[in-house]
Write an enzyme that holds these catalytic residues in place. Sequence first.
Site, mmCIF file in Angstrom:
data_model
loop_
_atom_site.group_PDB
_atom_site.id
_atom_site.type_symbol
_atom_site.label_atom_id
_atom_site.label_comp_id
_atom_site.label_asym_id
_atom_site.label_seq_id
_atom_site.Cartn_x
_atom_site.Cartn_y
_atom_site.Cartn_z
ATOM 1 N N ASN A 1 -24.531 -13.233 23.741
ATOM 2 C CA ASN A 1 -24.272 -13.336 22.296
ATOM 3 C C ASN A 1 -24.060 -14.766 21.833
ATOM 4 O O ASN A 1 -24.268 -15.064 20.657
ATOM 5 C CB ASN A 1 -23.082 -12.460 21.909
ATOM 6 C CG ASN A 1 -23.475 -11.001 21.819
ATOM 7 O OD1 ASN A 1 -24.637 -10.676 21.631
ATOM 8 N ND2 ASN A 1 -22.509 -10.116 21.961
ATOM 9 N N HIS B 1 -19.116 -5.959 29.415
ATOM 10 C CA HIS B 1 -19.911 -5.972 28.193
ATOM 11 C C HIS B 1 -21.279 -5.353 28.424
ATOM 12 O O HIS B 1 -22.160 -5.966 29.038
ATOM 13 C CB HIS B 1 -20.043 -7.407 27.671
ATOM 14 C CG HIS B 1 -20.798 -7.496 26.397
ATOM 15 N ND1 HIS B 1 -21.603 -8.575 26.080
ATOM 16 C CD2 HIS B 1 -20.895 -6.641 25.342
ATOM 17 C CE1 HIS B 1 -22.154 -8.367 24.899
ATOM 18 N NE2 HIS B 1 -21.741 -7.206 24.431
ATOM 19 N N SER C 1 -17.827 -7.855 22.617
ATOM 20 C CA SER C 1 -19.004 -8.713 22.685
ATOM 21 C C SER C 1 -18.671 -10.173 22.416
ATOM 22 O O SER C 1 -19.549 -11.031 22.517
ATOM 23 C CB SER C 1 -20.054 -8.233 21.668
ATOM 24 O OG SER C 1 -19.499 -8.152 20.376
ATOM 25 N N GLU D 1 -22.417 -7.810 31.357
ATOM 26 C CA GLU D 1 -21.717 -9.083 31.552
ATOM 27 C C GLU D 1 -20.305 -8.770 32.041
ATOM 28 O O GLU D 1 -19.558 -8.070 31.364
ATOM 29 C CB GLU D 1 -21.632 -9.872 30.247
ATOM 30 C CG GLU D 1 -22.940 -10.505 29.812
ATOM 31 C CD GLU D 1 -22.798 -11.323 28.533
ATOM 32 O OE1 GLU D 1 -23.430 -12.381 28.438
ATOM 33 O OE2 GLU D 1 -22.057 -10.886 27.630
#
Length: 282
Positions: free
Chosen positions: A190, A140, A119, A152
Amino acid sequence: MRENCIGVVGSGAMGSGISQAFAVAGYAVTMTDVAEAQTQRGLATISSSLDRLIKKEKMSEAEKTAVLARITTSTELASLSDCDLIVEAATENLELKLKIFSQLDSIAKEGAILASNTSSISITRIAAATKRSSQVIGMHFFNPVPVMALVELVAGLQTSDETRRIVAALAESIGKTAVNVRNSPGFVVNRMLCPMINEAVFALGEGLATAAEIDEAMKLGANHPIGPLALCDLIGLDVQLAVMQVLFESFKDPKYRAAPLLIEMVEAGYLGRKTGRGFFAY
Protein backbone atom coordinates in the site's frame (compact mmCIF):
# COMPACT_ATOMS: atom_id res chain seq x y z
CA MET A 1 -0.52 -24.46 20.55
CA ARG A 2 -3.11 -26.40 18.51
CA GLU A 3 -3.08 -23.91 15.65
CA ASN A 4 -6.44 -25.19 14.37
CA CYS A 5 -8.98 -22.82 15.92
CA ILE A 6 -9.21 -19.46 14.17
CA GLY A 7 -11.21 -16.39 15.20
CA VAL A 8 -12.05 -13.59 12.80
CA VAL A 9 -13.35 -10.18 13.88
CA GLY A 10 -15.40 -8.69 11.06
CA SER A 11 -17.50 -10.36 8.37
CA GLY A 12 -17.20 -7.87 5.52
CA ALA A 13 -15.27 -8.47 2.31
CA MET A 14 -11.97 -9.09 4.11
CA GLY A 15 -13.33 -10.88 7.18
CA SER A 16 -15.47 -13.27 5.16
CA GLY A 17 -12.59 -13.89 2.75
CA ILE A 18 -10.17 -14.66 5.58
CA SER A 19 -12.76 -16.96 7.18
CA GLN A 20 -13.23 -18.78 3.88
CA ALA A 21 -9.49 -19.21 3.33
CA PHE A 22 -8.98 -20.83 6.72
CA ALA A 23 -12.14 -22.97 6.51
CA VAL A 24 -11.22 -24.27 3.05
CA ALA A 25 -7.83 -25.29 4.49
CA GLY A 26 -9.57 -27.34 7.19
CA TYR A 27 -9.54 -24.99 10.16
CA ALA A 28 -12.49 -24.43 12.48
CA VAL A 29 -13.41 -20.74 12.23
CA THR A 30 -15.51 -18.45 14.41
CA MET A 31 -16.47 -15.30 12.49
CA THR A 32 -17.84 -12.40 14.53
CA ASP A 33 -19.45 -9.06 13.82
CA VAL A 34 -21.55 -6.52 15.69
CA ALA A 35 -24.90 -7.82 14.39
CA GLU A 36 -26.26 -11.15 13.16
CA ALA A 37 -27.44 -9.56 9.91
CA GLN A 38 -23.82 -8.76 9.09
CA THR A 39 -22.53 -12.25 9.90
CA GLN A 40 -25.27 -13.72 7.73
CA ARG A 41 -24.24 -11.45 4.85
CA GLY A 42 -20.69 -12.65 5.38
CA LEU A 43 -21.81 -16.28 5.20
CA ALA A 44 -23.80 -15.52 2.03
CA THR A 45 -20.67 -13.97 0.49
CA ILE A 46 -18.67 -17.09 1.34
CA SER A 47 -21.39 -19.35 -0.07
CA SER A 48 -21.43 -17.41 -3.35
CA SER A 49 -17.65 -17.56 -3.56
CA LEU A 50 -17.69 -21.32 -3.06
CA ASP A 51 -20.40 -21.65 -5.72
CA ARG A 52 -18.04 -20.00 -8.20
CA LEU A 53 -15.42 -22.64 -7.35
CA ILE A 54 -18.00 -25.38 -7.94
CA LYS A 55 -18.90 -23.85 -11.30
CA LYS A 56 -15.21 -23.91 -12.24
CA GLU A 57 -15.06 -27.56 -11.07
CA LYS A 58 -12.50 -26.67 -8.40
CA MET A 59 -14.81 -27.79 -5.56
CA SER A 60 -17.68 -30.23 -5.09
CA GLU A 61 -21.03 -29.59 -3.40
CA ALA A 62 -19.96 -31.92 -0.59
CA GLU A 63 -16.76 -29.94 -0.06
CA LYS A 64 -18.74 -26.70 0.05
CA THR A 65 -21.02 -28.16 2.71
CA ALA A 66 -17.98 -29.23 4.74
CA VAL A 67 -16.37 -25.78 4.47
CA LEU A 68 -19.52 -23.98 5.63
CA ALA A 69 -19.88 -26.47 8.51
CA ARG A 70 -16.47 -25.38 9.80
CA ILE A 71 -17.60 -21.74 10.14
CA THR A 72 -19.46 -20.63 13.25
CA THR A 73 -20.82 -17.09 13.57
CA SER A 74 -21.28 -14.94 16.64
CA THR A 75 -21.95 -11.36 17.70
CA GLU A 76 -19.85 -11.73 20.87
CA LEU A 77 -16.07 -11.36 21.03
CA ALA A 78 -16.19 -13.69 24.06
CA SER A 79 -16.94 -16.53 21.64
CA LEU A 80 -13.29 -16.28 20.51
CA SER A 81 -11.89 -17.16 23.94
CA ASP A 82 -10.72 -20.62 22.84
CA CYS A 83 -9.16 -19.57 19.53
CA ASP A 84 -5.43 -19.96 18.95
CA LEU A 85 -5.22 -17.16 16.40
CA ILE A 86 -7.62 -14.22 16.19
CA VAL A 87 -7.48 -12.05 13.06
CA GLU A 88 -9.05 -8.60 13.35
CA ALA A 89 -10.55 -7.38 10.07
CA ALA A 90 -12.60 -4.43 11.27
CA THR A 91 -12.88 -0.95 9.75
CA GLU A 92 -9.57 0.88 9.17
CA ASN A 93 -9.89 3.11 12.22
CA LEU A 94 -7.18 3.38 14.87
CA GLU A 95 -9.43 3.99 17.88
CA LEU A 96 -11.72 1.11 16.93
CA LYS A 97 -8.79 -1.27 16.50
CA LEU A 98 -7.25 -0.24 19.83
CA LYS A 99 -10.58 -0.92 21.55
CA ILE A 100 -10.97 -4.31 19.87
CA PHE A 101 -7.44 -5.41 20.74
CA SER A 102 -7.85 -4.37 24.36
CA GLN A 103 -11.04 -6.45 24.51
CA LEU A 104 -9.47 -9.40 22.72
CA ASP A 105 -6.52 -9.31 25.11
CA SER A 106 -8.89 -9.66 28.04
CA ILE A 107 -10.83 -12.63 26.63
CA ALA A 108 -8.28 -14.58 24.58
CA LYS A 109 -6.61 -17.56 26.19
CA GLU A 110 -2.97 -17.48 27.25
CA GLY A 111 -0.74 -18.12 24.26
CA ALA A 112 -3.28 -16.97 21.68
CA ILE A 113 -1.87 -14.78 18.92
CA LEU A 114 -3.71 -11.58 17.98
CA ALA A 115 -3.29 -10.46 14.38
CA SER A 116 -4.55 -7.37 12.56
CA ASN A 117 -5.46 -7.23 8.89
CA THR A 118 -4.84 -3.46 8.95
CA SER A 119 -3.59 -2.11 5.65
CA SER A 120 -1.72 0.88 7.08
CA ILE A 121 -1.96 1.32 10.87
CA SER A 122 1.08 0.78 13.13
CA ILE A 123 1.26 -2.75 14.56
CA THR A 124 3.53 -1.40 17.31
CA ARG A 125 0.74 0.98 18.37
CA ILE A 126 -1.92 -1.75 18.22
CA ALA A 127 0.26 -4.18 20.21
CA ALA A 128 0.73 -1.58 22.94
CA ALA A 129 -3.02 -1.75 23.65
CA THR A 130 -2.52 -5.30 24.96
CA LYS A 131 -0.63 -7.06 27.73
CA ARG A 132 0.66 -9.64 25.24
CA SER A 133 2.42 -7.33 22.80
CA SER A 134 4.96 -10.00 21.80
CA GLN A 135 2.02 -12.07 20.51
CA VAL A 136 0.59 -9.32 18.28
CA ILE A 137 1.39 -9.20 14.56
CA GLY A 138 0.09 -7.75 11.32
CA MET A 139 -1.42 -10.31 8.95
CA HIS A 140 -2.34 -8.20 5.95
CA PHE A 141 -4.37 -10.12 3.38
CA PHE A 142 -5.35 -8.77 -0.02
CA ASN A 143 -8.79 -8.53 -1.64
CA PRO A 144 -10.23 -10.90 -2.79
CA VAL A 145 -8.64 -13.05 -0.08
CA PRO A 146 -9.50 -16.48 -1.56
CA VAL A 147 -7.71 -15.52 -4.80
CA MET A 148 -4.79 -13.30 -3.78
CA ALA A 149 -1.68 -15.25 -2.76
CA LEU A 150 0.12 -12.63 -0.68
CA VAL A 151 0.06 -12.02 3.06
CA GLU A 152 2.23 -9.24 4.46
CA LEU A 153 3.49 -10.32 7.89
CA VAL A 154 4.14 -7.10 9.78
CA ALA A 155 6.20 -7.31 12.95
CA GLY A 156 5.80 -4.52 15.47
CA LEU A 157 8.68 -3.48 17.71
CA GLN A 158 7.43 -5.96 20.33
CA THR A 159 6.50 -8.92 18.09
CA SER A 160 8.50 -12.05 18.96
CA ASP A 161 10.30 -14.21 16.41
CA GLU A 162 8.21 -17.16 17.61
CA THR A 163 4.97 -15.32 16.85
CA ARG A 164 6.22 -14.46 13.38
CA ARG A 165 7.29 -18.08 12.79
CA ILE A 166 3.92 -19.51 13.85
CA VAL A 167 1.91 -17.07 11.75
CA ALA A 168 4.15 -17.57 8.72
CA ALA A 169 3.51 -21.32 8.97
CA LEU A 170 -0.23 -20.71 9.28
CA ALA A 171 -0.21 -18.48 6.20
CA GLU A 172 1.64 -21.17 4.25
CA SER A 173 -0.84 -23.82 5.45
CA ILE A 174 -3.71 -21.96 3.74
CA GLY A 175 -1.80 -21.61 0.50
CA LYS A 176 -0.52 -18.07 0.96
CA THR A 177 2.96 -16.66 0.45
CA ALA A 178 4.12 -14.61 3.41
CA VAL A 179 6.44 -11.64 2.96
CA ASN A 180 8.09 -10.26 6.10
CA VAL A 181 7.64 -6.51 6.38
CA ARG A 182 8.95 -4.04 8.92
CA ASN A 183 6.32 -1.94 10.66
CA SER A 184 5.96 1.28 8.68
CA PRO A 185 2.94 3.28 7.43
CA GLY A 186 1.30 1.46 4.54
CA PHE A 187 3.84 -1.39 4.84
CA VAL A 188 5.12 -2.36 1.34
CA VAL A 189 2.25 -2.87 -1.08
CA ASN A 190 0.00 0.00 0.00
CA ARG A 191 2.99 2.33 0.38
CA MET A 192 3.34 2.02 -3.40
CA LEU A 193 -0.14 1.02 -4.59
CA CYS A 194 -2.33 3.61 -2.85
CA PRO A 195 -0.37 6.66 -4.10
CA MET A 196 -0.70 5.22 -7.64
CA ILE A 197 -4.47 4.89 -7.21
CA ASN A 198 -4.58 8.38 -5.71
CA GLU A 199 -2.75 9.76 -8.76
CA ALA A 200 -5.34 8.12 -11.02
CA VAL A 201 -8.05 9.95 -9.06
CA PHE A 202 -6.12 13.22 -9.52
CA ALA A 203 -6.00 12.51 -13.28
CA LEU A 204 -9.75 11.90 -13.35
CA GLY A 205 -10.47 15.01 -11.28
CA GLU A 206 -8.36 17.11 -13.65
CA GLY A 207 -10.24 15.74 -16.64
CA LEU A 208 -7.23 14.15 -18.31
CA ALA A 209 -9.40 11.22 -19.42
CA THR A 210 -12.55 9.38 -18.40
CA ALA A 211 -12.46 6.72 -15.69
CA ALA A 212 -12.79 3.98 -18.30
CA GLU A 213 -9.99 5.48 -20.39
CA ILE A 214 -7.64 5.85 -17.42
CA ASP A 215 -8.19 2.22 -16.48
CA GLU A 216 -7.82 1.02 -20.06
CA ALA A 217 -4.57 2.96 -20.39
CA MET A 218 -3.08 1.28 -17.31
CA LYS A 219 -4.29 -2.18 -18.35
CA LEU A 220 -2.89 -1.91 -21.87
CA GLY A 221 0.08 0.36 -21.19
CA ALA A 222 1.31 -1.14 -17.89
CA ASN A 223 -0.17 -4.65 -18.24
CA HIS A 224 -2.23 -4.27 -15.07
CA PRO A 225 -5.00 -6.90 -14.76
CA ILE A 226 -7.40 -4.28 -13.42
CA GLY A 227 -7.39 -0.49 -13.75
CA PRO A 228 -6.55 1.68 -10.70
CA LEU A 229 -10.03 3.21 -10.44
CA ALA A 230 -11.81 -0.15 -10.68
CA LEU A 231 -9.34 -1.45 -8.11
CA CYS A 232 -10.18 1.48 -5.84
CA ASP A 233 -13.87 0.57 -6.17
CA LEU A 234 -13.00 -3.00 -5.17
CA ILE A 235 -10.88 -1.93 -2.20
CA GLY A 236 -13.38 0.73 -1.09
CA LEU A 237 -12.87 4.45 -1.54
CA ASP A 238 -13.12 4.93 2.22
CA VAL A 239 -10.29 2.44 2.78
CA GLN A 240 -8.18 4.11 0.09
CA LEU A 241 -8.74 7.49 1.73
CA ALA A 242 -7.91 6.12 5.19
CA VAL A 243 -4.59 4.75 3.92
CA MET A 244 -3.69 8.03 2.22
CA GLN A 245 -4.48 9.92 5.42
CA VAL A 246 -2.24 7.59 7.45
CA LEU A 247 0.59 8.01 4.93
CA PHE A 248 0.22 11.80 4.86
CA GLU A 249 0.01 12.16 8.65
CA SER A 250 2.93 9.78 9.20
CA PHE A 251 5.40 11.14 6.65
CA LYS A 252 4.15 14.75 6.40
CA ASP A 253 5.02 14.54 2.71
CA PRO A 254 2.67 16.35 0.28
CA LYS A 255 3.05 13.54 -2.26
CA TYR A 256 0.67 11.56 -0.03
CA ARG A 257 -2.10 14.18 0.04
CA ALA A 258 -5.48 12.67 -0.84
CA ALA A 259 -7.00 13.73 -4.16
CA PRO A 260 -9.88 16.20 -3.59
CA LEU A 261 -12.20 14.07 -5.76
CA LEU A 262 -11.49 11.02 -3.56
CA ILE A 263 -12.46 12.99 -0.45
CA GLU A 264 -15.64 14.27 -2.09
CA MET A 265 -16.65 10.82 -3.32
CA VAL A 266 -16.29 9.42 0.20
CA GLU A 267 -18.29 12.34 1.60
CA ALA A 268 -21.03 11.52 -0.91
CA GLY A 269 -21.10 7.90 0.22
CA TYR A 270 -19.85 6.63 -3.15
CA LEU A 271 -17.55 3.99 -1.70
CA GLY A 272 -17.29 1.58 -4.62
CA ARG A 273 -18.68 -1.91 -5.10
CA LYS A 274 -19.98 -2.22 -1.55
CA THR A 275 -22.36 0.73 -2.08
CA GLY A 276 -23.10 0.05 -5.75
CA ARG A 277 -21.38 3.21 -6.91
CA GLY A 278 -17.83 4.47 -6.99
CA PHE A 279 -15.88 5.54 -10.04
CA PHE A 280 -18.08 3.01 -11.84
CA ALA A 281 -21.66 1.82 -11.25
CA TYR A 282 -22.37 -1.72 -10.02
